[in-house]
Scaffold this motif. Structure first.
Motif, short mmCIF file in Angstrom:
data_model
loop_
_atom_site.label_atom_id
_atom_site.label_comp_id
_atom_site.label_asym_id
_atom_site.label_seq_id
_atom_site.Cartn_x
_atom_site.Cartn_y
_atom_site.Cartn_z
N ALA A 22 0.37 5.74 -0.13
CA ALA A 22 -0.57 6.86 -0.11
C ALA A 22 0.20 8.17 0.02
O ALA A 22 1.17 8.25 0.77
CB ALA A 22 -1.56 6.72 1.04
N GLN B 122 -4.86 0.86 2.35
CA GLN B 122 -4.71 0.37 0.99
C GLN B 122 -4.12 -1.05 0.99
O GLN B 122 -4.57 -1.91 0.23
CB GLN B 122 -3.82 1.32 0.19
CG GLN B 122 -3.79 0.99 -1.29
CD GLN B 122 -2.87 1.93 -2.03
OE1 GLN B 122 -1.70 1.64 -2.17
NE2 GLN B 122 -3.41 3.04 -2.50
N GLY C 109 0.83 -1.19 0.00
CA GLY C 109 0.00 0.00 0.00
C GLY C 109 0.86 1.24 0.00
O GLY C 109 1.91 1.26 0.64
#
Length: 151
Positions: free
Chosen positions: A34, A142, A32
């Motif tokens: 971000a 995520q 993940g």
């Protein structure tokens, strides 16, 4: 802001944390990632995570922020490995409360955030200080979505 206020705000301890941020850069096996941006100052932080058994097993961060945002990212980087989402969320909430509500210093391993107490008086800096925390939480979310999709 007076020169004395600026000197206190950008103390040697803050600058030392900003100069030595752990886990800088991307990690190749991130599950993940971000990016968060502060609209007030343009600072950005991108966090990359790899989870194992619900804990952070790999972490990287790309930090383009003021010294206060960098210092906050430095403290996060020092304690992030092995942490759960809940632990990071608690640290982020305690940091927010410390800045905005004159709350206590966050619990260990985030107690190094004490250095940012003078930033309470500068609300326009709070978003930058919280960026790394919000980016890390979104990256974890995520990674959780990706992990669930692969099952």
């Amino acid at each position: 802001m007076s020169d004395a206020d600026m000197m206190q705000l950008y103390s040697k301890r803050i600058l030392a944390l900003a100069a030595d941020i752990p886990h800088l850069g991307k990690i190749e096996d991130a599950q993940g990632s971000a990016m968060k941006r502060s609209p007030q100052c343009g600072s950005t932080v991108t966090a990359h995570v790899r989870l194992q058994d619900g804990r952070i097993a790999g972490f990287g961060q790309e930090v383009r922020a003021c010294a206060l945002g960098q210092a906050s990212a430095g403290v996060l980087g020092q304690g992030v490995m092995g942490a759960t989402r809940e632990e990071i969320a608690k640290g982020a909430e305690q940091l927010r409360a410390m800045l905005k509500e004159a709350g206590p210093v966050p619990d260990a391993p985030w107690d190094g955030l004490e250095v940012l107490i003078p930033a309470r008086e500068y609300p326009n800096r709070h978003a930058s200080i919280l960026l790394s925390w919000h980016a890390a939480l979104d990256a974890i979310d995520q990674a959780d979505v990706q992990s669930t999709a692969q099952r």
